[in-house]
Write an enzyme that holds these catalytic residues in place. Sequence first.
Site, PDB file in Angstrom:
ATOM      1  N   PRO A  80       0.842  -1.210   0.000  1.00 60.19           N
ATOM      2  CA  PRO A  80       0.000   0.000   0.000  1.00 60.19           C
ATOM      3  C   PRO A  80       0.875   1.258   0.000  1.00 60.19           C
ATOM      4  CG  PRO A  80      -0.635  -1.518   1.768  1.00 60.19           C
ATOM      5  CD  PRO A  80       0.672  -2.006   1.205  1.00 60.19           C
ATOM      6  N   GLU A  81       0.651   2.124  -0.957  1.00 57.92           N
ATOM      7  CA  GLU A  81       1.375   3.391  -1.032  1.00 57.92           C
ATOM      8  C   GLU A  81       0.489   4.488  -0.446  1.00 57.92           C
ATOM      9  OE1 GLU A  81       4.414   3.995  -1.864  1.00 57.92           O
ATOM     10  OE2 GLU A  81       5.032   2.066  -2.672  1.00 57.92           O
TER      11      GLU A  81
ATOM     12  N   ARG B   2       1.512 -10.981   5.760  1.00 55.30           N
ATOM     13  CA  ARG B   2       2.973 -10.960   5.930  1.00 55.30           C
ATOM     14  C   ARG B   2       3.414 -10.315   7.240  1.00 55.30           C
ATOM     15  NH1 ARG B   2       5.691  -9.276   0.358  1.00 55.30           N
ATOM     16  NH2 ARG B   2       7.538  -9.880   1.556  1.00 55.30           N
TER      17      ARG B   2
ATOM     18  N   ARG C 271      23.572  18.956  -2.172  1.00 54.78           N
ATOM     19  CA  ARG C 271      23.463  17.495  -2.071  1.00 54.78           C
ATOM     20  C   ARG C 271      23.860  16.809  -3.373  1.00 54.78           C
ATOM     21  NH1 ARG C 271      19.649  14.900   2.149  1.00 54.78           N
ATOM     22  NH2 ARG C 271      19.118  16.671   3.465  1.00 54.78           N
TER      23      ARG C 271
END
Length: 270
Positions: A2-3, A110, A151
């Site tokens: 699930p995002e 899971r 960065r």
Amino acid sequence: MPELPEVETTRRGLLPHVESHRVLAVTLRRPDLRWPVPTALQEILPGQRITRIERRAKYLLLHTAAGSPLIHLGMSGSLRALASNLPAGQHDHYDLLLDSGRVLRYTDPRRFGCLLWQAPGMLHPLLATLGPEPLSAEFDGDYLWHRAHGRSAPIKTFLMDQRIVVGVGNIYAAEALFAAGIHPLRGAGRVSRARCAALADAVKRILGYAIARGGTTLRDFISPDGVPGYFEQELSVYGRAGQPCKACGHALRVIALGQRSSFYCPHCQH
Ligand SMILES: [Zn+2]
């Protein structure tokens, strides 16, 4: 997995069944998921009214005056409001019985998800270092540009760092970088201010679209490789290595970046 859009869809789906309802009982069927489940919530929660369901990154918080259960769906978890007489199955790990006559049931084959506890007025340590929400006003091109300054990490790695912005998973990072014309390996500090603005806009548009489309029953639309089916037809680069770019026709490529597959167009993204 699930995002963010699926978690937000879960939150919206649960709202009418859960918000402003009182918890009557808590049933824990195992002592742990990814981490031990605090058993004290079996004593604390009953009698409490759930005043609000909040999503923060991919966590859900069920706020009550006594504190807030903190829930993560992990790799395979789901949270549903079901009729309370429905028998629990093998993978149904906990229930919150509500005064609506429904049971809020967590299912997770899971067991990478979690059920934790946030005390009232406190911020759980898991939430303390998170960056802004991608759909908030705080997240925009200038924010990205300032954070990226100096960065050298690849922009895709930077964009998927939860301390920078939460909820931009692999699929959404690939699609947003394509939409903004930015190569996934470009150093984050070497993306111009204007292109940071395009990237932030793309992230908002793509996640917003996925959330808007998430109103359908997601579980029925997951393809075998885990891509939500409602989105699959509209992906520009993700999962399309070797296929022609929808913008220029060049063959799309895939590279490994931080153990994730990164799809991109060598012609459109630089
Ligand atoms: Zn292209």
